[in-house]
Design a protein around this motif. Structure first.
Motif, PDB file in Angstrom:
ATOM      1  N   GLY A  10       0.815  -1.206   0.000  1.00 51.41           N
ATOM      2  CA  GLY A  10       0.000   0.000   0.000  1.00 51.41           C
ATOM      3  C   GLY A  10       0.847   1.255   0.000  1.00 51.41           C
ATOM      4  O   GLY A  10       0.532   2.223  -0.693  1.00 51.41           O
ATOM      5  N   PHE A  11       1.951   1.250   0.781  1.00 50.81           N
ATOM      6  CA  PHE A  11       2.819   2.421   0.785  1.00 50.81           C
ATOM      7  C   PHE A  11       3.490   2.602  -0.572  1.00 50.81           C
ATOM      8  O   PHE A  11       3.681   3.739  -1.036  1.00 50.81           O
ATOM      9  CB  PHE A  11       3.885   2.329   1.874  1.00 50.81           C
ATOM     10  CG  PHE A  11       4.760   3.553   1.924  1.00 50.81           C
ATOM     11  CD1 PHE A  11       4.328   4.695   2.567  1.00 50.81           C
ATOM     12  CD2 PHE A  11       5.997   3.569   1.294  1.00 50.81           C
ATOM     13  CE1 PHE A  11       5.115   5.841   2.592  1.00 50.81           C
ATOM     14  CE2 PHE A  11       6.784   4.712   1.304  1.00 50.81           C
ATOM     15  CZ  PHE A  11       6.343   5.842   1.964  1.00 50.81           C
ATOM     16  N   SER A  12       3.823   1.495  -1.221  1.00 52.06           N
ATOM     17  CA  SER A  12       4.424   1.592  -2.554  1.00 52.06           C
ATOM     18  C   SER A  12       3.462   2.260  -3.535  1.00 52.06           C
ATOM     19  O   SER A  12       3.882   3.087  -4.359  1.00 52.06           O
ATOM     20  CB  SER A  12       4.820   0.198  -3.062  1.00 52.06           C
ATOM     21  OG  SER A  12       5.844  -0.351  -2.257  1.00 52.06           O
ATOM     22  N   ARG A  13       2.164   1.926  -3.425  1.00 53.86           N
ATOM     23  CA  ARG A  13       1.174   2.581  -4.282  1.00 53.86           C
ATOM     24  C   ARG A  13       1.067   4.064  -3.951  1.00 53.86           C
ATOM     25  O   ARG A  13       0.973   4.913  -4.838  1.00 53.86           O
ATOM     26  CB  ARG A  13      -0.193   1.895  -4.137  1.00 53.86           C
ATOM     27  CG  ARG A  13      -0.260   0.500  -4.752  1.00 53.86           C
ATOM     28  CD  ARG A  13      -1.697   0.017  -4.856  1.00 53.86           C
ATOM     29  NE  ARG A  13      -2.341  -0.114  -3.560  1.00 53.86           N
ATOM     30  CZ  ARG A  13      -2.291  -1.217  -2.806  1.00 53.86           C
ATOM     31  NH1 ARG A  13      -1.626  -2.289  -3.235  1.00 53.86           N
ATOM     32  NH2 ARG A  13      -2.908  -1.271  -1.649  1.00 53.86           N
ATOM     33  N   GLN A  15       3.411   5.879  -2.690  1.00 56.43           N
ATOM     34  CA  GLN A  15       4.651   6.482  -3.171  1.00 56.43           C
ATOM     35  C   GLN A  15       4.561   6.822  -4.656  1.00 56.43           C
ATOM     36  O   GLN A  15       4.933   7.920  -5.082  1.00 56.43           O
ATOM     37  CB  GLN A  15       5.809   5.509  -2.918  1.00 56.43           C
ATOM     38  CG  GLN A  15       7.183   6.053  -3.209  1.00 56.43           C
ATOM     39  CD  GLN A  15       8.233   4.989  -2.974  1.00 56.43           C
ATOM     40  OE1 GLN A  15       8.194   3.936  -3.608  1.00 56.43           O
ATOM     41  NE2 GLN A  15       9.159   5.250  -2.055  1.00 56.43           N
ATOM     42  N   GLN A  16       4.022   5.889  -5.427  1.00 55.79           N
ATOM     43  CA  GLN A  16       3.900   6.113  -6.860  1.00 55.79           C
ATOM     44  C   GLN A  16       2.858   7.182  -7.184  1.00 55.79           C
ATOM     45  O   GLN A  16       3.029   7.991  -8.085  1.00 55.79           O
ATOM     46  CB  GLN A  16       3.529   4.792  -7.565  1.00 55.79           C
ATOM     47  CG  GLN A  16       4.635   3.766  -7.583  1.00 55.79           C
ATOM     48  CD  GLN A  16       5.886   4.279  -8.281  1.00 55.79           C
ATOM     49  OE1 GLN A  16       5.810   4.853  -9.365  1.00 55.79           O
ATOM     50  NE2 GLN A  16       7.037   4.085  -7.654  1.00 55.79           N
ATOM     51  N   GLN A  17       1.773   7.190  -6.403  1.00 57.46           N
ATOM     52  CA  GLN A  17       0.679   8.125  -6.687  1.00 57.46           C
ATOM     53  C   GLN A  17       1.020   9.556  -6.286  1.00 57.46           C
ATOM     54  O   GLN A  17       0.682  10.509  -6.996  1.00 57.46           O
ATOM     55  CB  GLN A  17      -0.600   7.676  -5.977  1.00 57.46           C
ATOM     56  CG  GLN A  17      -1.798   8.577  -6.249  1.00 57.46           C
ATOM     57  CD  GLN A  17      -3.069   8.052  -5.599  1.00 57.46           C
ATOM     58  OE1 GLN A  17      -3.086   6.973  -5.020  1.00 57.46           O
ATOM     59  NE2 GLN A  17      -4.142   8.818  -5.700  1.00 57.46           N
ATOM     60  N   TYR A  18       1.691   9.703  -5.132  1.00 59.65           N
ATOM     61  CA  TYR A  18       1.878  11.053  -4.597  1.00 59.65           C
ATOM     62  C   TYR A  18       3.326  11.554  -4.609  1.00 59.65           C
ATOM     63  O   TYR A  18       3.558  12.763  -4.619  1.00 59.65           O
ATOM     64  CB  TYR A  18       1.354  11.123  -3.162  1.00 59.65           C
ATOM     65  CG  TYR A  18      -0.144  10.978  -3.062  1.00 59.65           C
ATOM     66  CD1 TYR A  18      -0.988  12.017  -3.447  1.00 59.65           C
ATOM     67  CD2 TYR A  18      -0.725   9.808  -2.581  1.00 59.65           C
ATOM     68  CE1 TYR A  18      -2.359  11.900  -3.360  1.00 59.65           C
ATOM     69  CE2 TYR A  18      -2.111   9.688  -2.489  1.00 59.65           C
ATOM     70  CZ  TYR A  18      -2.920  10.729  -2.880  1.00 59.65           C
ATOM     71  OH  TYR A  18      -4.288  10.599  -2.794  1.00 59.65           O
ATOM     72  N   LEU A  19       4.294  10.639  -4.566  1.00 57.12           N
ATOM     73  CA  LEU A  19       5.682  11.065  -4.436  1.00 57.12           C
ATOM     74  C   LEU A  19       6.474  10.977  -5.732  1.00 57.12           C
ATOM     75  O   LEU A  19       7.434  11.722  -5.920  1.00 57.12           O
ATOM     76  CB  LEU A  19       6.384  10.234  -3.353  1.00 57.12           C
ATOM     77  CG  LEU A  19       5.785  10.336  -1.944  1.00 57.12           C
ATOM     78  CD1 LEU A  19       6.548   9.433  -0.982  1.00 57.12           C
ATOM     79  CD2 LEU A  19       5.795  11.761  -1.446  1.00 57.12           C
ATOM     80  N   TRP A  24       4.026  17.284  -6.573  1.00 61.98           N
ATOM     81  CA  TRP A  24       2.856  17.048  -5.725  1.00 61.98           C
ATOM     82  C   TRP A  24       3.144  17.345  -4.262  1.00 61.98           C
ATOM     83  O   TRP A  24       2.391  18.036  -3.591  1.00 61.98           O
ATOM     84  CB  TRP A  24       2.368  15.610  -5.886  1.00 61.98           C
ATOM     85  CG  TRP A  24       1.212  15.302  -4.970  1.00 61.98           C
ATOM     86  CD1 TRP A  24       1.268  14.749  -3.737  1.00 61.98           C
ATOM     87  CD2 TRP A  24      -0.165  15.611  -5.191  1.00 61.98           C
ATOM     88  NE1 TRP A  24       0.018  14.682  -3.164  1.00 61.98           N
ATOM     89  CE2 TRP A  24      -0.883  15.201  -4.039  1.00 61.98           C
ATOM     90  CE3 TRP A  24      -0.869  16.200  -6.245  1.00 61.98           C
ATOM     91  CZ2 TRP A  24      -2.265  15.346  -3.922  1.00 61.98           C
ATOM     92  CZ3 TRP A  24      -2.246  16.344  -6.121  1.00 61.98           C
ATOM     93  CH2 TRP A  24      -2.918  15.920  -4.979  1.00 61.98           C
ATOM     94  N   PHE A  25       4.256  16.829  -3.736  1.00 60.85           N
ATOM     95  CA  PHE A  25       4.555  16.984  -2.322  1.00 60.85           C
ATOM     96  C   PHE A  25       5.492  18.158  -2.037  1.00 60.85           C
ATOM     97  O   PHE A  25       5.860  18.390  -0.889  1.00 60.85           O
ATOM     98  CB  PHE A  25       5.158  15.681  -1.770  1.00 60.85           C
ATOM     99  CG  PHE A  25       4.258  14.974  -0.809  1.00 60.85           C
ATOM    100  CD1 PHE A  25       3.177  14.241  -1.262  1.00 60.85           C
ATOM    101  CD2 PHE A  25       4.462  15.046   0.564  1.00 60.85           C
ATOM    102  CE1 PHE A  25       2.334  13.588  -0.379  1.00 60.85           C
ATOM    103  CE2 PHE A  25       3.618  14.396   1.447  1.00 60.85           C
ATOM    104  CZ  PHE A  25       2.546  13.664   0.973  1.00 60.85           C
ATOM    105  N   ASP A  26       5.872  18.907  -3.073  1.00 60.45           N
ATOM    106  CA  ASP A  26       6.820  20.009  -2.844  1.00 60.45           C
ATOM    107  C   ASP A  26       6.310  21.003  -1.814  1.00 60.45           C
ATOM    108  O   ASP A  26       7.023  21.390  -0.887  1.00 60.45           O
ATOM    109  CB  ASP A  26       7.108  20.740  -4.164  1.00 60.45           C
ATOM    110  CG  ASP A  26       7.992  19.906  -5.086  1.00 60.45           C
ATOM    111  OD1 ASP A  26       8.470  18.842  -4.629  1.00 60.45           O
ATOM    112  OD2 ASP A  26       8.174  20.304  -6.250  1.00 60.45           O
TER     113      ASP A  26
END
Length: 219
Positions: A10-13, A15-19, A24-26
């Motif tokens: 789930g974290f990998s998803r 990571q791909q979606q938001y990071l 996006w996270f700037d």
């Protein structure tokens, strides 16, 4: 171990979606500016971000047993009160949503008291915040069965928390100035509806209709 592996995937998803996407996270790395504070229940079925489809940075969330707000007193539990203070005074959120739900275990514990842990009884002590609600429901709905009493208590406890929010001077001040709005929402797990309290009509009305009704409207 299967749960842990699921969490990692789930974290990998995430990571791909938001990071993975540049930008996006700037802004979020520099700080947060959520528009809403949601005071929700710890219940694993009622995740505010999941229910509202919110992205990271949109909600400041406080979760506790039965989504309760303690009144502003010198001995108020500092965990919840400090989170509310930070959201309202520090982050200057524009709205506060108290999000209750059907089949709440905390309300069940309030209505049918029993010690979960004999040595501490933290749950029972916490639920004393809503003791006035329990007393009123038992007094006014003595003719109703347990299920109806529990639902009435779930709804009334949301209003009790809204009243308690207004005991905080910096919340009352902003509400009276019109820069902060308080909402009481109720997720009905049984029907799939999202209800909101209407001060004008003094009742909970649907924001999102139950699934079966929504289907009929669409047809």
């Amino acid at each position: 171990m299967q749960d842990i592996e699921k969490f990692i995937r789930g974290f990998s998803r995430f990571q791909q979606q938001y990071l993975a996407e540049q930008g996006w996270f700037d802004s979020l790395r520099e700080g947060q500016k959520p528009g809403s504070l949601v005071i929700g229940c710890c219940d694993s079925r009622v995740d505010p971000a999941l229910l509202t489809g919110s992205d990271p940075g949109e909600l400041f969330v406080v979760r506790n047993i039965a989504n309760l707000v303690p009144p502003c007193t010198p001995d108020a539990p500092p965990g919840v009160s400090s989170a509310i203070e930070f959201a309202v005074c520090g982050l200057e959120v524009e709205r506060v949503i108290v999000l209750g739900h059907a089949r709440c275990g905390g309300i069940r514990a309030l209505m049918s008291p029993r010690r979960i842990a004999e040595e501490t009884d933290f749950v029972g002590r916490w639920m004393r915040i809503a003791e006035p609600v329990r007393e009123r429901v038992l007094r006014e709905l003595t003719h109703k069965d347990d299920r109806e009493q529990h639902k009435a208590c779930e709804l009334a406890s949301i209003l009790h928390s809204l009243d308690n929010l207004m005991t905080y001077p910096w919340i009352r001040r902003r509400v009276e100035q019109g820069s902060l709005i308080l909402h009481g929402w109720y997720f009905d797990i049984d029907t799939g509806a999202l209800m909101a309290y209407s001060p004008r009509k003094q009742e909970f009305l649907p924001l999102v209709c139950p699934l079966e009704r929504a289907g009929k409207v669409a047809a």
